[in-house]
Design an enzyme around this catalytic site. Structure first.
Site, PDB file in Angstrom:
ATOM      1  N   GLY A 108       8.867  -3.548  11.959  1.00 49.19           N
ATOM      2  CA  GLY A 108       7.629  -3.848  11.227  1.00 49.19           C
ATOM      3  C   GLY A 108       7.666  -5.238  10.610  1.00 49.19           C
ATOM      4  N   SER A 144       5.399  -0.136  -4.225  1.00 45.73           N
ATOM      5  CA  SER A 144       4.234  -1.016  -4.191  1.00 45.73           C
ATOM      6  C   SER A 144       3.634  -1.202  -5.572  1.00 45.73           C
ATOM      7  CB  SER A 144       3.180  -0.371  -3.279  1.00 45.73           C
ATOM      8  OG  SER A 144       1.929  -0.967  -3.486  1.00 45.73           O
ATOM      9  N   TYR A 177      -2.570   6.193  -0.455  1.00 43.19           N
ATOM     10  CA  TYR A 177      -1.383   5.365  -0.156  1.00 43.19           C
ATOM     11  C   TYR A 177      -0.596   5.153  -1.440  1.00 43.19           C
ATOM     12  CZ  TYR A 177       1.338   1.128   0.013  1.00 43.19           C
ATOM     13  OH  TYR A 177       2.356   0.213  -0.144  1.00 43.19           O
ATOM     14  N   LYS A 233       3.330   6.476  -2.901  1.00 38.34           N
ATOM     15  CA  LYS A 233       4.402   5.649  -3.455  1.00 38.34           C
ATOM     16  C   LYS A 233       4.803   6.167  -4.845  1.00 38.34           C
ATOM     17  CE  LYS A 233       4.899   2.851  -0.014  1.00 38.34           C
ATOM     18  NZ  LYS A 233       6.125   2.892   0.815  1.00 38.34           N
ATOM     19  N   ARG A 235     -14.546  -2.420  -1.204  1.00 37.88           N
ATOM     20  CA  ARG A 235     -13.765  -1.493  -0.366  1.00 37.88           C
ATOM     21  C   ARG A 235     -13.225  -0.387  -1.253  1.00 37.88           C
ATOM     22  NH1 ARG A 235      -8.380  -3.681   2.611  1.00 37.88           N
ATOM     23  NH2 ARG A 235      -7.712  -3.805   0.445  1.00 37.88           N
ATOM     24  N   PRO A 236     -13.454   0.917  -0.901  1.00 34.13           N
ATOM     25  CA  PRO A 236     -12.949   2.008  -1.743  1.00 34.13           C
ATOM     26  C   PRO A 236     -11.421   1.909  -1.881  1.00 34.13           C
ATOM     27  CG  PRO A 236     -14.383   2.872  -0.015  1.00 34.13           C
ATOM     28  CD  PRO A 236     -14.175   1.412   0.290  1.00 34.13           C
ATOM     29  N   GLY A 237     -10.916   2.147  -3.058  1.00 36.45           N
ATOM     30  CA  GLY A 237      -9.459   2.160  -3.271  1.00 36.45           C
ATOM     31  C   GLY A 237      -8.935   0.838  -3.799  1.00 36.45           C
TER      32      GLY A 237
HETATM   33  C1  WQD Z   1      -6.157  -7.837  -0.665  1.00 35.16           C
HETATM   34  C2  WQD Z   1      -7.521  -8.222  -1.203  1.00 35.16           C
HETATM   35  C3  WQD Z   1      -9.282  -6.754  -0.510  1.00 35.16           C
HETATM   36  C4  WQD Z   1      -9.301  -7.799   3.732  1.00 35.16           C
HETATM   37  C5  WQD Z   1      -1.668  -4.449  -0.050  1.00 35.16           C
HETATM   38  C6  WQD Z   1      -0.998  -3.665   1.034  1.00 35.16           C
HETATM   39  C7  WQD Z   1      -0.305  -2.475   0.475  1.00 35.16           C
HETATM   40  C8  WQD Z   1       0.440  -2.817  -0.764  1.00 35.16           C
HETATM   41  C9  WQD Z   1      -0.445  -3.497  -1.787  1.00 35.16           C
HETATM   42  C10 WQD Z   1       2.751  -3.272  -0.477  1.00 35.16           C
HETATM   43  C11 WQD Z   1      -8.338  -7.003  -1.662  1.00 35.16           C
HETATM   44  C12 WQD Z   1      -9.503  -8.175   0.022  1.00 35.16           C
HETATM   45  C13 WQD Z   1      -8.954  -7.773   2.385  1.00 35.16           C
HETATM   46  C14 WQD Z   1     -10.594  -8.276   4.112  1.00 35.16           C
HETATM   47  C15 WQD Z   1     -11.114  -8.663   1.811  1.00 35.16           C
HETATM   48  N1  WQD Z   1       1.506  -3.694  -0.465  1.00 35.16           N
HETATM   49  N2  WQD Z   1      -9.854  -8.199   1.457  1.00 35.16           N
HETATM   50  N3  WQD Z   1     -11.450  -8.688   3.133  1.00 35.16           N
HETATM   51  O1  WQD Z   1      -5.271  -3.752  -0.574  1.00 35.16           O
HETATM   52  O2  WQD Z   1      -4.047  -5.336  -2.132  1.00 35.16           O
HETATM   53  O3  WQD Z   1      -2.810  -3.798  -0.498  1.00 35.16           O
HETATM   54  O4  WQD Z   1      -0.888  -4.684  -1.148  1.00 35.16           O
HETATM   55  O5  WQD Z   1       3.126  -2.177  -0.582  1.00 35.16           O
HETATM   56  O6  WQD Z   1       0.584  -2.028   1.479  1.00 35.16           O
HETATM   57  O7  WQD Z   1      -1.997  -3.233   1.926  1.00 35.16           O
HETATM   58  O8  WQD Z   1      -4.051  -5.814   0.296  1.00 35.16           O
HETATM   59  O9  WQD Z   1      -4.620  -7.561   1.905  1.00 35.16           O
HETATM   60  O10 WQD Z   1      -5.725  -5.277   2.149  1.00 35.16           O
HETATM   61  O11 WQD Z   1      -6.377  -6.777   0.261  1.00 35.16           O
HETATM   62  O12 WQD Z   1     -11.921  -9.040   0.944  1.00 35.16           O
HETATM   63  O13 WQD Z   1     -10.964  -8.322   5.321  1.00 35.16           O
HETATM   64  O14 WQD Z   1      -8.271  -8.832  -0.143  1.00 35.16           O
HETATM   65  O15 WQD Z   1     -10.516  -6.169  -0.927  1.00 35.16           O
HETATM   66  O16 WQD Z   1      -9.106  -7.369  -2.781  1.00 35.16           O
HETATM   67  P1  WQD Z   1      -4.146  -4.657  -0.819  1.00 35.16           P
HETATM   68  P2  WQD Z   1      -5.197  -6.355   1.260  1.00 35.16           P
END
Ligand code: WQD
Length: 341
Positions: A11, A126, A151, A155, A297-299
Protein backbone atom coordinates in the site's frame (compact mmCIF):
# COMPACT_ATOMS: atom_id res chain seq x y z
CA UNK A 1 17.30 -6.92 14.93
CA UNK A 2 14.90 -9.67 13.79
CA UNK A 3 12.47 -9.45 10.91
CA UNK A 4 9.77 -6.80 10.70
CA UNK A 5 6.40 -7.87 9.29
CA UNK A 6 4.60 -5.08 7.44
CA UNK A 7 0.92 -5.78 6.83
CA UNK A 8 -0.35 -3.85 3.81
CA UNK A 9 3.25 -3.63 2.58
CA UNK A 10 2.15 -2.94 -1.02
CA UNK A 11 0.00 0.00 0.00
CA UNK A 12 0.86 3.67 -0.07
CA UNK A 13 2.12 4.14 3.49
CA UNK A 14 3.25 0.52 3.76
CA UNK A 15 5.53 0.59 0.72
CA UNK A 16 7.17 3.88 1.72
CA UNK A 17 7.71 2.58 5.26
CA UNK A 18 9.28 -0.60 3.86
CA UNK A 19 11.80 1.63 2.06
CA UNK A 20 12.66 3.44 5.29
CA UNK A 21 13.01 0.14 7.20
CA UNK A 22 15.33 -1.27 4.52
CA UNK A 23 17.37 1.95 4.46
CA UNK A 24 17.87 1.56 8.21
CA UNK A 25 19.06 -2.04 7.95
CA UNK A 26 15.93 -3.97 8.88
CA UNK A 27 14.93 -7.26 7.24
CA UNK A 28 11.34 -6.92 6.05
CA UNK A 29 8.57 -9.31 5.04
CA UNK A 30 5.12 -8.20 4.00
CA UNK A 31 1.57 -9.42 3.48
CA UNK A 32 -1.09 -7.73 1.35
CA UNK A 33 -4.44 -8.71 -0.21
CA UNK A 34 -4.20 -6.03 -2.94
CA UNK A 35 -7.60 -4.58 -2.01
CA UNK A 36 -6.15 -1.11 -2.56
CA UNK A 37 -2.69 -1.84 -3.96
CA UNK A 38 -0.90 -3.84 -6.63
CA UNK A 39 1.98 -6.38 -6.57
CA UNK A 40 3.90 -3.93 -8.77
CA UNK A 41 4.65 -1.97 -5.57
CA UNK A 42 7.19 -4.73 -4.82
CA UNK A 43 9.00 -3.95 -8.08
CA UNK A 44 9.02 -0.27 -7.17
CA UNK A 45 10.47 -1.10 -3.73
CA UNK A 46 13.20 -3.13 -5.46
CA UNK A 47 13.86 -0.34 -7.98
CA UNK A 48 14.48 2.15 -5.15
CA UNK A 49 16.15 -0.09 -2.56
CA UNK A 50 17.66 -2.90 -4.64
CA UNK A 51 15.93 -5.36 -2.28
CA UNK A 52 13.28 -7.92 -3.30
CA UNK A 53 11.44 -8.39 0.00
CA UNK A 54 9.72 -11.69 0.81
CA UNK A 55 6.01 -11.12 0.33
CA UNK A 56 2.82 -13.08 0.98
CA UNK A 57 -0.43 -12.46 -0.86
CA UNK A 58 -2.96 -12.88 1.90
CA UNK A 59 -5.87 -11.40 3.81
CA UNK A 60 -5.66 -10.85 7.57
CA UNK A 61 -9.32 -11.90 7.73
CA UNK A 62 -8.08 -15.40 6.83
CA UNK A 63 -6.34 -16.70 10.01
CA UNK A 64 -4.77 -19.55 8.04
CA UNK A 65 -2.72 -17.08 5.96
CA UNK A 66 -1.35 -15.56 9.16
CA UNK A 67 -0.66 -18.94 10.74
CA UNK A 68 1.37 -19.97 7.67
CA UNK A 69 3.35 -16.74 7.71
CA UNK A 70 4.15 -16.84 11.43
CA UNK A 71 5.01 -20.55 11.19
CA UNK A 72 7.49 -19.89 8.38
CA UNK A 73 9.03 -16.92 10.18
CA UNK A 74 9.69 -17.68 13.81
CA UNK A 75 12.06 -14.68 14.04
CA UNK A 76 9.57 -11.83 13.58
CA UNK A 77 10.57 -9.23 16.18
CA UNK A 78 7.94 -6.61 15.34
CA UNK A 79 4.84 -5.92 13.26
CA UNK A 80 3.76 -2.68 11.60
CA UNK A 81 0.06 -3.01 10.88
CA UNK A 82 -1.20 -0.91 7.95
CA UNK A 83 -3.61 -3.35 6.28
CA UNK A 84 -7.05 -1.74 6.62
CA UNK A 85 -9.66 0.10 4.58
CA UNK A 86 -9.15 3.82 4.99
CA UNK A 87 -11.52 6.00 3.01
CA UNK A 88 -13.68 8.23 5.20
CA UNK A 89 -16.30 8.72 2.50
CA UNK A 90 -16.41 5.04 1.46
CA UNK A 91 -16.84 3.92 5.08
CA UNK A 92 -20.06 5.97 5.31
CA UNK A 93 -21.38 4.04 2.27
CA UNK A 94 -20.06 0.59 3.36
CA UNK A 95 -19.99 0.47 7.21
CA UNK A 96 -20.31 -3.35 7.55
CA UNK A 97 -17.38 -3.96 5.19
CA UNK A 98 -15.26 -1.50 7.16
CA UNK A 99 -16.07 -2.97 10.59
CA UNK A 100 -15.58 -6.53 9.40
CA UNK A 101 -12.32 -5.91 7.55
CA UNK A 102 -10.60 -3.50 9.92
CA UNK A 103 -11.55 -5.16 13.21
CA UNK A 104 -11.39 -8.83 12.22
CA UNK A 105 -8.02 -8.27 10.56
CA UNK A 106 -6.63 -6.63 13.70
CA UNK A 107 -8.02 -9.33 16.00
CA UNK A 108 -6.55 -12.14 13.88
CA UNK A 109 -3.19 -10.36 13.83
CA UNK A 110 -3.17 -9.88 17.61
CA UNK A 111 -4.00 -13.56 18.11
CA UNK A 112 -1.15 -14.60 15.81
CA UNK A 113 1.29 -12.26 17.58
CA UNK A 114 0.32 -13.41 21.07
CA UNK A 115 0.59 -17.07 20.01
CA UNK A 116 4.03 -16.46 18.48
CA UNK A 117 5.06 -14.18 21.37
CA UNK A 118 6.02 -11.30 19.03
CA UNK A 119 6.84 -8.38 21.34
CA UNK A 120 6.32 -5.19 19.29
CA UNK A 121 3.32 -3.78 17.40
CA UNK A 122 3.01 -0.45 15.61
CA UNK A 123 -0.65 0.30 14.91
CA UNK A 124 -1.73 2.61 12.11
CA UNK A 125 -4.34 4.85 13.66
CA UNK A 126 -5.67 8.19 12.57
CA UNK A 127 -6.32 11.79 13.58
CA UNK A 128 -9.93 10.99 12.72
CA UNK A 129 -10.21 9.39 16.20
CA UNK A 130 -10.35 12.97 17.57
CA UNK A 131 -13.52 13.77 15.61
CA UNK A 132 -14.32 17.49 15.69
CA UNK A 133 -11.94 18.28 18.56
CA UNK A 134 -13.00 21.07 20.91
CA UNK A 135 -9.57 22.73 20.76
CA UNK A 136 -6.71 22.78 18.21
CA UNK A 137 -3.98 21.69 17.78
CA UNK A 138 -4.82 18.26 19.24
CA UNK A 139 -2.45 16.54 21.63
CA UNK A 140 -2.47 12.82 22.49
CA UNK A 141 -4.46 13.73 25.61
CA UNK A 142 -7.19 15.55 23.70
CA UNK A 143 -10.43 13.74 24.57
CA UNK A 144 -11.74 11.66 21.67
CA UNK A 145 -15.03 13.02 20.39
CA UNK A 146 -17.79 11.08 18.67
CA UNK A 147 -16.30 9.52 15.51
CA UNK A 148 -17.54 11.29 12.35
CA UNK A 149 -17.40 8.12 10.20
CA UNK A 150 -17.34 4.31 10.53
CA UNK A 151 -13.70 4.45 9.39
CA UNK A 152 -12.82 6.69 12.35
CA UNK A 153 -14.76 4.45 14.70
CA UNK A 154 -12.86 1.36 13.55
CA UNK A 155 -9.69 3.20 14.56
CA UNK A 156 -11.14 4.21 17.96
CA UNK A 157 -12.23 0.60 18.53
CA UNK A 158 -8.90 -0.75 17.27
CA UNK A 159 -7.06 1.37 19.84
CA UNK A 160 -9.34 0.05 22.60
CA UNK A 161 -8.87 -3.58 21.50
CA UNK A 162 -5.09 -3.20 21.57
CA UNK A 163 -5.21 -1.53 24.99
CA UNK A 164 -7.26 -4.40 26.44
CA UNK A 165 -5.06 -7.09 24.86
CA UNK A 166 -1.93 -5.39 26.23
CA UNK A 167 -3.48 -5.36 29.69
CA UNK A 168 -3.67 -9.14 29.61
CA UNK A 169 -0.51 -9.94 27.65
CA UNK A 170 2.16 -7.81 29.34
CA UNK A 171 4.90 -9.02 26.95
CA UNK A 172 3.20 -7.10 24.11
CA UNK A 173 4.49 -3.56 23.63
CA UNK A 174 2.63 -1.23 21.25
CA UNK A 175 2.90 2.24 19.79
CA UNK A 176 -0.28 3.69 18.31
CA UNK A 177 0.50 6.23 15.60
CA UNK A 178 -2.29 8.72 14.84
CA UNK A 179 -1.62 9.88 11.28
CA UNK A 180 -2.91 13.18 10.08
CA UNK A 181 -3.12 13.41 6.29
CA UNK A 182 -0.38 11.39 4.57
CA UNK A 183 0.49 12.74 1.09
CA UNK A 184 3.32 13.17 -1.39
CA UNK A 185 5.73 10.59 -2.84
CA UNK A 186 9.28 9.30 -2.57
CA UNK A 187 11.75 11.84 -3.95
CA UNK A 188 12.91 9.37 -6.63
CA UNK A 189 9.43 9.52 -8.28
CA UNK A 190 9.82 5.73 -8.60
CA UNK A 191 7.13 5.11 -5.97
CA UNK A 192 4.07 6.97 -4.75
CA UNK A 193 0.37 6.74 -4.06
CA UNK A 194 -0.99 4.15 -6.49
CA UNK A 195 -4.47 3.35 -5.25
CA UNK A 196 -5.92 0.30 -6.96
CA UNK A 197 -9.31 1.96 -6.71
CA UNK A 198 -10.16 5.52 -7.78
CA UNK A 199 -8.32 7.93 -5.49
CA UNK A 200 -10.51 9.73 -2.98
CA UNK A 201 -7.86 11.67 -1.03
CA UNK A 202 -7.33 15.32 -1.86
CA UNK A 203 -3.73 15.29 -3.13
CA UNK A 204 -4.03 12.42 -5.65
CA UNK A 205 -7.36 13.87 -6.82
CA UNK A 206 -5.55 17.19 -7.48
CA UNK A 207 -2.72 15.55 -9.44
CA UNK A 208 -5.10 13.27 -11.41
CA UNK A 209 -7.14 16.34 -12.36
CA UNK A 210 -4.01 18.27 -13.38
CA UNK A 211 -2.70 15.40 -15.54
CA UNK A 212 -6.08 15.03 -17.26
CA UNK A 213 -7.26 11.74 -15.74
CA UNK A 214 -10.24 13.68 -14.32
CA UNK A 215 -12.23 16.47 -15.95
CA UNK A 216 -12.35 18.56 -12.78
CA UNK A 217 -11.92 18.44 -9.03
CA UNK A 218 -14.80 19.23 -6.66
CA UNK A 219 -14.14 21.12 -3.42
CA UNK A 220 -16.48 19.46 -0.92
CA UNK A 221 -17.93 22.58 0.66
CA UNK A 222 -16.77 26.16 1.13
CA UNK A 223 -19.24 27.11 3.85
CA UNK A 224 -17.38 25.72 6.87
CA UNK A 225 -16.45 27.93 9.81
CA UNK A 226 -12.77 28.27 8.74
CA UNK A 227 -10.62 31.12 7.40
CA UNK A 228 -11.64 30.50 3.78
CA UNK A 229 -14.69 28.26 4.24
CA UNK A 230 -12.97 25.00 3.22
CA UNK A 231 -11.89 22.18 5.57
CA UNK A 232 -8.51 22.32 7.26
CA UNK A 233 -6.15 19.35 7.55
CA UNK A 234 -2.54 18.67 8.58
CA UNK A 235 -0.79 17.19 5.52
CA UNK A 236 2.30 15.14 6.39
CA UNK A 237 4.81 14.02 3.77
CA UNK A 238 4.85 10.24 3.35
CA UNK A 239 8.63 10.02 3.88
CA UNK A 240 8.41 11.95 7.17
CA UNK A 241 5.65 9.57 8.18
CA UNK A 242 7.74 6.52 7.21
CA UNK A 243 10.68 7.81 9.29
CA UNK A 244 8.42 8.03 12.35
CA UNK A 245 7.56 4.32 12.06
CA UNK A 246 11.14 3.10 12.22
CA UNK A 247 11.77 5.48 15.11
CA UNK A 248 8.70 4.10 16.91
CA UNK A 249 10.06 0.55 16.50
CA UNK A 250 13.37 1.59 18.05
CA UNK A 251 11.46 3.34 20.84
CA UNK A 252 9.61 0.10 21.68
CA UNK A 253 12.93 -1.72 21.73
CA UNK A 254 14.30 0.61 24.39
CA UNK A 255 11.00 1.28 26.20
CA UNK A 256 10.16 -0.94 29.19
CA UNK A 257 6.79 -2.49 28.35
CA UNK A 258 3.97 -0.91 30.33
CA UNK A 259 0.62 -2.61 29.90
CA UNK A 260 -0.70 0.42 28.03
CA UNK A 261 0.03 1.56 24.43
CA UNK A 262 2.02 4.72 23.79
CA UNK A 263 0.12 7.14 21.50
CA UNK A 264 1.81 9.54 19.06
CA UNK A 265 0.35 12.27 16.83
CA UNK A 266 2.05 12.33 13.42
CA UNK A 267 1.26 15.60 11.72
CA UNK A 268 3.43 18.67 11.13
CA UNK A 269 1.37 21.07 13.23
CA UNK A 270 0.27 23.23 10.31
CA UNK A 271 -3.37 23.45 9.25
CA UNK A 272 -3.84 23.79 5.48
CA UNK A 273 -7.27 24.40 3.91
CA UNK A 274 -8.46 22.73 0.70
CA UNK A 275 -8.15 26.03 -1.21
CA UNK A 276 -4.65 26.60 0.22
CA UNK A 277 -3.65 23.06 -0.89
CA UNK A 278 -4.94 23.80 -4.39
CA UNK A 279 -3.00 27.08 -4.51
CA UNK A 280 0.15 25.29 -3.29
CA UNK A 281 -0.20 22.83 -6.18
CA UNK A 282 -0.70 25.63 -8.70
CA UNK A 283 2.35 27.47 -7.31
CA UNK A 284 4.61 24.40 -7.39
CA UNK A 285 3.43 23.00 -10.74
CA UNK A 286 2.86 26.28 -12.57
CA UNK A 287 -0.48 24.80 -13.70
CA UNK A 288 -3.97 26.15 -13.07
CA UNK A 289 -6.25 23.51 -11.56
CA UNK A 290 -9.77 22.99 -12.91
CA UNK A 291 -12.01 22.84 -9.81
CA UNK A 292 -15.43 23.92 -8.64
CA UNK A 293 -17.21 24.00 -5.29
CA UNK A 294 -19.78 21.27 -4.58
CA UNK A 295 -21.74 20.05 -1.55
CA UNK A 296 -20.12 18.99 1.71
CA UNK A 297 -18.94 15.33 1.99
CA UNK A 298 -20.63 13.31 4.80
CA UNK A 299 -18.16 12.32 7.53
CA UNK A 300 -15.79 15.24 7.04
CA UNK A 301 -14.28 16.91 10.09
CA UNK A 302 -14.19 20.73 9.84
CA UNK A 303 -10.59 21.21 10.98
CA UNK A 304 -7.87 19.14 12.63
CA UNK A 305 -4.13 19.56 12.99
CA UNK A 306 -1.50 18.15 15.32
CA UNK A 307 0.64 19.03 18.27
CA UNK A 308 3.49 16.58 17.54
CA UNK A 309 5.75 17.56 20.44
CA UNK A 310 5.43 14.13 22.09
CA UNK A 311 6.82 12.39 18.96
CA UNK A 312 9.60 14.98 18.87
CA UNK A 313 10.42 14.39 22.55
CA UNK A 314 10.13 10.61 22.76
CA UNK A 315 10.96 9.51 19.19
CA UNK A 316 13.38 12.28 18.27
CA UNK A 317 11.13 12.83 15.23
CA UNK A 318 10.98 16.09 13.27
CA UNK A 319 9.04 16.59 10.00
CA UNK A 320 11.39 17.86 7.28
CA UNK A 321 8.90 18.58 4.47
CA UNK A 322 5.88 20.88 3.98
CA UNK A 323 2.84 21.20 1.67
CA UNK A 324 4.99 22.49 -1.22
CA UNK A 325 7.27 19.40 -0.95
CA UNK A 326 4.14 17.25 -0.90
CA UNK A 327 2.76 18.84 -4.06
CA UNK A 328 6.16 18.76 -5.83
CA UNK A 329 6.76 15.04 -5.18
CA UNK A 330 3.12 14.07 -5.79
CA UNK A 331 3.16 15.89 -9.14
CA UNK A 332 6.52 14.30 -10.17
CA UNK A 333 5.06 10.87 -9.34
CA UNK A 334 1.80 11.53 -11.22
CA UNK A 335 3.70 12.63 -14.33
CA UNK A 336 5.98 9.56 -14.19
CA UNK A 337 2.96 7.24 -13.68
CA UNK A 338 1.27 8.71 -16.71
CA UNK A 339 4.42 8.36 -18.85
CA UNK A 340 4.57 4.64 -18.01
CA UNK A 341 0.82 4.03 -18.44
C1 WQD B 1 -9.09 16.02 2.87
C2 WQD B 1 -9.95 17.24 2.63
C3 WQD B 1 -12.17 16.74 1.90
C4 WQD B 1 -11.18 15.14 -2.04
C5 WQD B 1 -7.72 11.17 5.45
C6 WQD B 1 -7.61 9.71 5.11
C7 WQD B 1 -7.87 8.87 6.31
C8 WQD B 1 -7.18 9.41 7.51
C9 WQD B 1 -7.52 10.87 7.75
C10 WQD B 1 -5.09 8.42 8.02
C11 WQD B 1 -11.38 17.07 3.15
C12 WQD B 1 -11.40 17.52 0.83
C13 WQD B 1 -11.04 15.69 -0.77
C14 WQD B 1 -11.85 15.90 -3.05
C15 WQD B 1 -12.19 17.67 -1.49
N1 WQD B 1 -5.78 9.31 7.35
N2 WQD B 1 -11.54 16.93 -0.51
N3 WQD B 1 -12.33 17.13 -2.74
O1 WQD B 1 -10.98 12.77 4.71
O2 WQD B 1 -9.17 14.08 5.89
O3 WQD B 1 -9.05 11.54 5.61
O4 WQD B 1 -7.06 11.54 6.59
O5 WQD B 1 -5.50 7.55 8.68
O6 WQD B 1 -7.38 7.58 6.00
O7 WQD B 1 -8.58 9.43 4.13
O8 WQD B 1 -8.67 13.08 3.69
O9 WQD B 1 -7.87 13.66 1.45
O10 WQD B 1 -10.14 12.53 1.67
O11 WQD B 1 -9.86 14.90 2.42
O12 WQD B 1 -12.65 18.80 -1.23
O13 WQD B 1 -12.00 15.45 -4.23
O14 WQD B 1 -10.05 17.45 1.21
O15 WQD B 1 -13.53 17.19 1.98
O16 WQD B 1 -11.84 18.31 3.63
P1 WQD B 1 -9.56 12.96 5.02
P2 WQD B 1 -9.13 13.49 2.22
Amino acid sequence: MGKILVTGGCGYIGSHTVLDLLAKGHEVISIDNYSNSEPSALDRIKAVSGVAIQHYEGDLCNPEALKTLFREHGDISGVIHFAALKSVGESVEQPIRYYQNNLEGLINLLQAMVTANVPRLIFSSSCSVYGNAAALPVTENTPLQEAESPYARTKQMGEQIISDVMHTYSSLNCAILRYFNPAGAHESALIGEAPFNKASNLVPVITETAIGKREEMIVFGDDYDTRDGSCIRDYIHIMDLADAHTRALDFLDSHTPSNQPEYFNLGIGQGVSVFEAIHAFERVSGQKLNYRVGPRRPGDVVAVYADYSKAARMLGWQPKRNIDDIMKTAWQWEKRRSEKA
